[in-house]
Design an enzyme around this catalytic site. Sequence first.
Site, PDB file in Angstrom:
ATOM      1  N   SER A  30       0.849  -1.182   0.000  1.00 23.02           N
ATOM      2  CA  SER A  30       0.000   0.000   0.000  1.00 23.02           C
ATOM      3  C   SER A  30       0.887   1.235   0.000  1.00 23.02           C
ATOM      4  O   SER A  30       2.010   1.216   0.517  1.00 23.02           O
ATOM      5  CB  SER A  30      -0.893   0.006   1.242  1.00 23.02           C
ATOM      6  OG  SER A  30      -1.475   1.271   1.451  1.00 23.02           O
ATOM      7  N   SER A  31       0.366   2.319  -0.556  1.00 24.01           N
ATOM      8  CA  SER A  31       1.145   3.560  -0.592  1.00 24.01           C
ATOM      9  C   SER A  31       1.344   4.168   0.786  1.00 24.01           C
ATOM     10  O   SER A  31       2.152   5.088   0.950  1.00 24.01           O
ATOM     11  CB  SER A  31       0.477   4.582  -1.520  1.00 24.01           C
ATOM     12  OG  SER A  31      -0.829   4.902  -1.067  1.00 24.01           O
ATOM     13  N   CYS A  32       0.646   3.655   1.798  1.00 22.19           N
ATOM     14  CA  CYS A  32       0.826   4.186   3.157  1.00 22.19           C
ATOM     15  C   CYS A  32       2.173   3.794   3.748  1.00 22.19           C
ATOM     16  O   CYS A  32       2.519   4.234   4.852  1.00 22.19           O
ATOM     17  CB  CYS A  32      -0.303   3.726   4.067  1.00 22.19           C
ATOM     18  SG  CYS A  32      -0.246   1.965   4.482  1.00 22.19           S
ATOM     19  N   TYR A  48      -0.621  -0.658  10.099  1.00 23.11           N
ATOM     20  CA  TYR A  48      -0.796  -1.346   8.817  1.00 23.11           C
ATOM     21  C   TYR A  48       0.437  -1.156   7.943  1.00 23.11           C
ATOM     22  O   TYR A  48       0.920  -2.099   7.313  1.00 23.11           O
ATOM     23  CB  TYR A  48      -2.042  -0.782   8.119  1.00 23.11           C
ATOM     24  CG  TYR A  48      -2.344  -1.362   6.763  1.00 23.11           C
ATOM     25  CD1 TYR A  48      -2.911  -2.631   6.653  1.00 23.11           C
ATOM     26  CD2 TYR A  48      -2.094  -0.652   5.600  1.00 23.11           C
ATOM     27  CE1 TYR A  48      -3.208  -3.172   5.410  1.00 23.11           C
ATOM     28  CE2 TYR A  48      -2.388  -1.185   4.354  1.00 23.11           C
ATOM     29  CZ  TYR A  48      -2.943  -2.445   4.265  1.00 23.11           C
ATOM     30  OH  TYR A  48      -3.237  -2.972   3.032  1.00 23.11           O
ATOM     31  N   LYS A  90       3.074  -3.909   6.158  1.00 19.68           N
ATOM     32  CA  LYS A  90       3.301  -3.974   4.714  1.00 19.68           C
ATOM     33  C   LYS A  90       4.778  -3.769   4.365  1.00 19.68           C
ATOM     34  O   LYS A  90       5.293  -4.364   3.419  1.00 19.68           O
ATOM     35  CB  LYS A  90       2.428  -2.942   4.004  1.00 19.68           C
ATOM     36  CG  LYS A  90       0.952  -3.300   4.018  1.00 19.68           C
ATOM     37  CD  LYS A  90       0.710  -4.658   3.384  1.00 19.68           C
ATOM     38  CE  LYS A  90      -0.734  -5.067   3.384  1.00 19.68           C
ATOM     39  NZ  LYS A  90      -0.931  -6.420   2.790  1.00 19.68           N
ATOM     40  N   HIS A 128     -12.788   2.729   3.103  1.00 20.74           N
ATOM     41  CA  HIS A 128     -11.903   3.751   2.563  1.00 20.74           C
ATOM     42  C   HIS A 128     -12.732   4.882   1.949  1.00 20.74           C
ATOM     43  O   HIS A 128     -13.946   4.768   1.786  1.00 20.74           O
ATOM     44  CB  HIS A 128     -10.977   3.154   1.505  1.00 20.74           C
ATOM     45  CG  HIS A 128      -9.935   2.242   2.064  1.00 20.74           C
ATOM     46  ND1 HIS A 128     -10.006   0.863   1.965  1.00 20.74           N
ATOM     47  CD2 HIS A 128      -8.787   2.505   2.739  1.00 20.74           C
ATOM     48  CE1 HIS A 128      -8.952   0.332   2.549  1.00 20.74           C
ATOM     49  NE2 HIS A 128      -8.197   1.297   3.020  1.00 20.74           N
TER      50      HIS A 128
END
Length: 318
Positions: free
Chosen positions: A114-116, A143, A147, A186
Site C-alpha cells: 500500500s502507498s501508506c 498497517y 506492509k 476507505h
Amino acid sequence: MAQPLLFDLRGKRVYVAGHAGMAGSAIVRRLAGEGCEILTASRQTLDLTQQSDTERWIAQMKPDAVFVAAGHVGGIFANDTFPADFITDNLAIGLNVIRAAHATGVKKLLALGSSCIYPKLAKQPMSEDALLTGPLEPTNEWYAVAKIATIKLCEAYRKQHDADFISAMPTNLYGRGDNYHPQNSHVPAALLRRFHEGKLANAPSVTVWGTGKPRREFLCADDLADACVFLMKHYSDLQFLNIGTGEDVTIADFAGEVARVVGYKGKIDYDTARTDGPPQKLLDVSKIKKLGWVPKINLHDGLAGAYADFLAGGGRST
C-alpha cells in the site's frame, strides 16, 4: 518496446490469497483470460493468520504462482481504533504465505502492499526510494509497518534463497467488491455510500470528513489487477514497484465526481474536526510506466462501474 516474457502463466496453478476482497477479486477476473488454473480458499476454509493451516494448505495445493492480495484493511477510523488487529493480522498473513510459498517451491510470488508505507511528509510524487526516509502517518502506521515487513520478506527471500518473489505498492483503490461499512471503509466506498443514501433521503447536504483540501490519487481495482498480472509475467527484481495513475485530485474534487456519478444534487459540507491525514499522496509511477504498463480506466468510468456494483449488492458492509 514489449518486455520479454519472464514467467508464463499458461497452464500454471495460480493461488490468489484474498480472492474475495476488492483487489483479489479483480486479480481473479483478470486471470480468467490467462489460461491458468486459479486456486482460492475462503476464510472459513483457510485462516491465513494461522501458520500451520497456511503451510498445510499451500503444501497440499502446490501452486506454481501466488498473488498475496489478502489483508486486514480499513480507513483512517478503523486503523486508529484497532491498531493491534491491523499490525498482527497483516504481519501474520505476509509471513505465513511467503514462508509457505518458499517451502513448497512456488516459482513466482507477487505481494501487494500500500502507498501508506511512505513517510507522511515524503517528497511528492513518492518514488520507491523514499521508503524508510521519515516518520509514517500516525493514523495508519500499524498497517504500514506490516506492509513494509512484507516487502522486506520478499527482498530477503530473493537475497538469501534466490526466490523470484516481488512486491508492488498500489495507490488508493476503488472498484467492484469494495467494503461499504459506514465507519471502516476507505474514502471512495464511504463517499459512494454516503451520497447514495443522501440521494435516497433527498438530503439537502452530505458531509465529507476533513477539509477537502488533501490531494489523493485513485486507481480502479481492475487496472491494479492488470498491472499485477503484467508484473508477474514481465518483472523480476529486488526493487518493489509503485502502481498508480500518476495523477491526483483534491478530496473535494473527488467528492464532487462521486456525487455526479451517484446523481446527488445537494450541497457538500466538510467536517473540519475530522483528521485530513497527509496533505498529499501521489506515487511516482515512472518505473512501471517505463516497463510498458499504463492504466486504462478513467476516474468517471471507474466510479460508474463501482456504483453499479454497489447497487447490485456486490460490495461488503463489514
